[in-house]
Design a protein around this motif. Structure first.
Motif, mmCIF file in Angstrom:
data_model
loop_
_atom_site.group_PDB
_atom_site.id
_atom_site.type_symbol
_atom_site.label_atom_id
_atom_site.label_comp_id
_atom_site.label_asym_id
_atom_site.label_seq_id
_atom_site.Cartn_x
_atom_site.Cartn_y
_atom_site.Cartn_z
ATOM 1 N N GLY A 67 -6.505 -15.544 0.106
ATOM 2 C CA GLY A 67 -5.588 -15.230 -0.989
ATOM 3 C C GLY A 67 -5.470 -13.730 -1.218
ATOM 4 N N LEU A 68 -6.598 -13.035 -1.241
ATOM 5 C CA LEU A 68 -6.571 -11.577 -1.398
ATOM 6 C C LEU A 68 -5.871 -10.920 -0.211
ATOM 7 N N PHE A 69 -6.144 -11.431 0.975
ATOM 8 C CA PHE A 69 -5.495 -10.902 2.177
ATOM 9 C C PHE A 69 -3.977 -11.010 2.052
ATOM 10 N N LEU A 70 -3.484 -12.193 1.717
ATOM 11 C CA LEU A 70 -2.037 -12.387 1.608
ATOM 12 C C LEU A 70 -1.430 -11.525 0.505
ATOM 13 N N GLY A 71 -2.141 -11.408 -0.622
ATOM 14 C CA GLY A 71 -1.652 -10.573 -1.719
ATOM 15 C C GLY A 71 -1.504 -9.122 -1.313
ATOM 16 N N GLU A 72 -2.505 -8.594 -0.631
ATOM 17 C CA GLU A 72 -2.438 -7.193 -0.223
ATOM 18 C C GLU A 72 -1.420 -6.967 0.889
ATOM 19 N N VAL A 73 -1.291 -7.905 1.805
ATOM 20 C CA VAL A 73 -0.285 -7.773 2.858
ATOM 21 C C VAL A 73 1.110 -7.784 2.240
ATOM 22 N N CYS A 74 1.332 -8.674 1.288
ATOM 23 C CA CYS A 74 2.648 -8.727 0.630
ATOM 24 C C CYS A 74 2.950 -7.419 -0.095
ATOM 25 N N CYS A 75 1.961 -6.872 -0.793
ATOM 26 C CA CYS A 75 2.161 -5.583 -1.482
ATOM 27 C C CYS A 75 2.478 -4.481 -0.482
ATOM 28 N N ALA A 79 5.904 -2.413 -0.251
ATOM 29 C CA ALA A 79 5.870 -0.946 -0.349
ATOM 30 C C ALA A 79 6.623 -0.318 0.823
ATOM 31 N N VAL A 80 6.392 -0.818 2.027
ATOM 32 C CA VAL A 80 7.069 -0.263 3.209
ATOM 33 C C VAL A 80 8.578 -0.479 3.109
ATOM 34 N N ILE A 81 8.967 -1.664 2.699
ATOM 35 C CA ILE A 81 10.407 -1.943 2.557
ATOM 36 C C ILE A 81 11.009 -1.038 1.498
ATOM 37 N N ALA A 82 10.356 -0.935 0.346
ATOM 38 C CA ALA A 82 10.877 -0.095 -0.736
ATOM 39 C C ALA A 82 10.990 1.366 -0.297
ATOM 40 N N LEU A 83 9.976 1.868 0.370
ATOM 41 C CA LEU A 83 10.011 3.258 0.818
ATOM 42 C C LEU A 83 11.063 3.477 1.904
ATOM 43 N N SER A 84 11.242 2.496 2.768
ATOM 44 C CA SER A 84 12.212 2.662 3.851
ATOM 45 C C SER A 84 13.654 2.674 3.348
ATOM 46 N N ILE A 85 13.908 2.040 2.202
ATOM 47 C CA ILE A 85 15.278 2.069 1.660
ATOM 48 C C ILE A 85 15.406 3.058 0.507
ATOM 49 N N ILE A 87 13.427 3.515 -2.327
ATOM 50 C CA ILE A 87 13.048 3.147 -3.695
ATOM 51 C C ILE A 87 11.666 3.713 -3.978
ATOM 52 N N ALA A 88 11.576 4.535 -5.018
ATOM 53 C CA ALA A 88 10.315 5.216 -5.346
ATOM 54 C C ALA A 88 9.226 4.254 -5.789
ATOM 55 N N PHE A 89 9.579 3.039 -6.180
ATOM 56 C CA PHE A 89 8.586 2.039 -6.589
ATOM 57 C C PHE A 89 7.593 1.764 -5.460
ATOM 58 N N GLY A 90 7.995 1.997 -4.237
ATOM 59 C CA GLY A 90 7.099 1.823 -3.094
ATOM 60 C C GLY A 90 5.867 2.689 -3.199
ATOM 61 N N TRP A 91 6.029 3.912 -3.726
ATOM 62 C CA TRP A 91 4.864 4.800 -3.905
ATOM 63 C C TRP A 91 3.906 4.231 -4.939
ATOM 64 N N PHE A 92 4.454 3.579 -5.952
ATOM 65 C CA PHE A 92 3.596 2.933 -6.960
ATOM 66 C C PHE A 92 2.762 1.837 -6.311
ATOM 67 N N LEU A 93 3.388 1.041 -5.464
ATOM 68 C CA LEU A 93 2.650 -0.024 -4.771
ATOM 69 C C LEU A 93 1.572 0.551 -3.853
ATOM 70 N N VAL A 94 1.890 1.632 -3.158
ATOM 71 C CA VAL A 94 0.901 2.278 -2.296
ATOM 72 C C VAL A 94 -0.270 2.784 -3.136
ATOM 73 N N ALA A 95 0.031 3.402 -4.267
ATOM 74 C CA ALA A 95 -1.030 3.904 -5.153
ATOM 75 C C ALA A 95 -1.893 2.757 -5.670
#
Length: 135
Positions: A67-75, A79-85, A87-95
């Motif tokens: 469960g933790l693995f899937l949660g972190e992979v999804c985040c 983050a990668v999708i948000a940053l690639s298009i 969206i600054a929210f991706g940096w929040f997810l990375v942080a």
């Protein structure tokens, strides 16, 4: 579950209690315990390396915390999708991933000791319940 705030002394006390219980087993059950334990316990250094080099929770997969693995992979994917298009929210997810991952890296030894204690306790219960045939 894992508690990085558990004191080392508490963990050592639990591990010592487990050792005494294993010593009290008959030979066949003790052999079963150690055979199973050698196959199922995890290495703290492997956990730390997986955490250090592979952001995104692969170290949780190593400890069978799917469960933790899937949660972190999804985040991470979000983050990668948000940053690639753009969206600054991706940096929040990375942080947020970094805030979650860093304590797990620093406490890797304790986390894996707790995991191994938990697994060893399960194996002890299995050994006590088994009707083992003497060889």
């Amino acid at each position: 579950m894992m508690n990085i705030f558990e004191s080392t002394r508490q963990l050592e006390t639990k591990e010592n209690s487990l050792r005494y219980q294993v010593q009290a087993l008959d030979d066949a059950r003790r052999r079963y315990f150690f055979d199973e334990q050698s196959q199922r316990v995890k290495d703290p250094d492997t956990y730390a390396v997986l955490n250090w080099f592979f952001i995104g929770g692969i170290h949780h997969f190593y400890l069978r915390q799917y469960g933790l693995f899937l949660g972190e992979v999804c985040c991470l994917v979000l983050a990668v999708i948000a940053l690639s298009i753009g969206i600054a929210f991706g940096w929040f997810l990375v942080a947020m991933l970094l805030l979650v991952e860093l304590p797990q890296l620093f406490y890797a030894q304790k986390i894996v000791r707790q995991y191994n204690y938990h697994i060893s306790t399960q194996i002890l219960c299995e050994a006590r319940e088994k009707a083992l045939v003497r060889r």
